[in-house]
Design an enzyme around this catalytic site. Structure first.
Site, PDB file in Angstrom:
ATOM      1  N   SER A 154      92.380  55.435  57.726  1.00 66.64           N
ATOM      2  CA  SER A 154      92.284  54.941  59.097  1.00 66.64           C
ATOM      3  C   SER A 154      91.151  53.910  59.210  1.00 66.64           C
ATOM      4  O   SER A 154      91.127  52.939  58.465  1.00 66.64           O
ATOM      5  CB  SER A 154      92.103  56.120  60.058  1.00 66.64           C
ATOM      6  N   ASP A 276     103.944  57.817  60.801  1.00 65.38           N
ATOM      7  CA  ASP A 276     102.686  57.546  61.505  1.00 65.38           C
ATOM      8  C   ASP A 276     102.986  57.041  62.916  1.00 65.38           C
ATOM      9  O   ASP A 276     103.615  55.993  63.096  1.00 65.38           O
ATOM     10  CB  ASP A 276     101.883  56.508  60.721  1.00 65.38           C
ATOM     11  N   HIS A 304      99.765  60.298  60.550  1.00 66.06           N
ATOM     12  CA  HIS A 304      98.668  59.355  60.342  1.00 66.06           C
ATOM     13  C   HIS A 304      97.646  59.810  59.309  1.00 66.06           C
ATOM     14  O   HIS A 304      96.870  58.987  58.828  1.00 66.06           O
ATOM     15  CB  HIS A 304      97.969  59.109  61.694  1.00 66.06           C
TER      16      HIS A 304
END
Length: 326
Positions: A154, A276, A304
């Site tokens: 991320s 995601d 995710h």
């Protein structure tokens, strides 16, 4: 497409004692909030017991910053694998994948990014992008000391790219997981009056809000497991300097690495959850195209955070990538 493989082995780990020790009789480091006791998941508890603080010297702080991390049980001849975490998180993000990487024989570190995690920030150092970069680099210089395979999920992917481009001598390869690298920093949030920024950060600390975010982040898991993940993900917010550090980052403008992506020269593995709902898989394809020396691997039935949802698949991809280059 990911192919099936036998799961990596898991090693049972003894508690590592660092510059700041473990509280007598509790099993957890004394600097962790007591709420750590509420965590039910044993794998998370095991990793929390291994967190320690080590000294890092920077140009922007008069004193050493006692910086939290999980160190490897032993060093190997292979390049170290260094795990970052995402926005407003901690090294506990890696609680399921970390032991699998260790079990595969990798020298594995999990670091807390300056401003988040469990480092001692009582002196309130700056937590903007430049300071985060220097802190990470100085951690590497002081404690890792060899070119590393840097893994960023991320927002951690933006942190990894920023370091790889700024200090290529420190980063031999990159692994980017569901990478948040196309945002233009914190945007309008950087223009907020300070009082409004503190109000917003206070809301960010809310367990109900984090629980709802968890529902969107993870593609699978019971309500109970997502609640436990929420407790884990908010533990660092209970430290007294968390709001100051987060506001400082927010108002500084945050990460904008869009112009750095095509400057990445390191061989890069891109991992992405096919389902995601936070960052579209279209960005996975774009990132693969913009980093010349990259490989893209999609993990099916995954949201995710593959390293939380699909640790065995994620560990195998990382392990194969690291060992292929060693």
């Amino acid at each position: 497409m990911l192919t099936s493989a036998a799961p990596f082995g898991v090693v049972r780990c003894s508690i590592l004692r660092g510059s700041e020790g473990v509280a007598a009789g509790r099993g957890f480091p004394s600097f962790l909030p007591t709420e750590v006791e509420k965590i039910q998941d044993q794998t998370t508890r095991d990793m929390a017991q291994r967190i320690e603080r080590v000294p890092v010297k920077t140009s922007f702080s008069k004193n050493y910053i006692m910086s939290s991390c999980v160190k490897p049980l032993q060093k190997t001849e292979e390049k170290p694998t260094v795990l970052l975490h995402g926005f407003d998180s901690s090294c506990l993000e890696w609680r399921y994948t970390f032991p699998l990487l260790e079990g595969a024989g990798l020298e594995t570190w999990a670091l807390d990014v300056l401003g988040w995690g469990f480092s001692d920030l009582e002196q309130l150092p700056p937590c903007d992008v430049v300071s985060k970069r220097e802190h990470l680099y100085q951690f590497w210089r002081s404690h890792i000391k060899r070119p590393m395979v840097l893994v960023g999920p991320s927002l951690g992917a933006a942190i990894a790219i920023d370091l790889a481009v700024s200090h290529p001598e420190a980063v031999s390869e990159l692994v980017l997981i569901d990478a948040s690298v196309y945002a233009k920093g914190t945007g309008r949030l950087s223009k907020l009056p300070r009082f409004a920024a503190y109000a917003g950060v206070s809301i960010l600390k809310s367990l109900p809000l984090r629980f709802v975010v968890g529902l969107g982040t993870f593609n699978s898991g019971s309500i109970f497991s997502i609640y436990d993940r929420t407790i884990v993900g908010s533990l660092h917010c209970l430290l007294p300097w968390w709001e100051d550090a987060t506001v400082d980052f927010m108002l500084s403008g945050g990460y904008n690495v869009i112009s750095q992506i095509n400057q990445v020269t390191q061989k890069t593995l891109i991992i992405w959850g096919e389902d995601d709902r936070i960052i579209s898989t279209e960005f996975a394809q774009r990132l693969h195209q913009e980093i010349a020396n990259s490989d893209l691997q999609m993990i099916p039935v995954c949201g995710h955070s593959p390293h939380v949802e699909k640790p065995e698949e994620t560990a195998k991809l990382i392990g194969d990538f690291v060992q292929e280059k060693s």
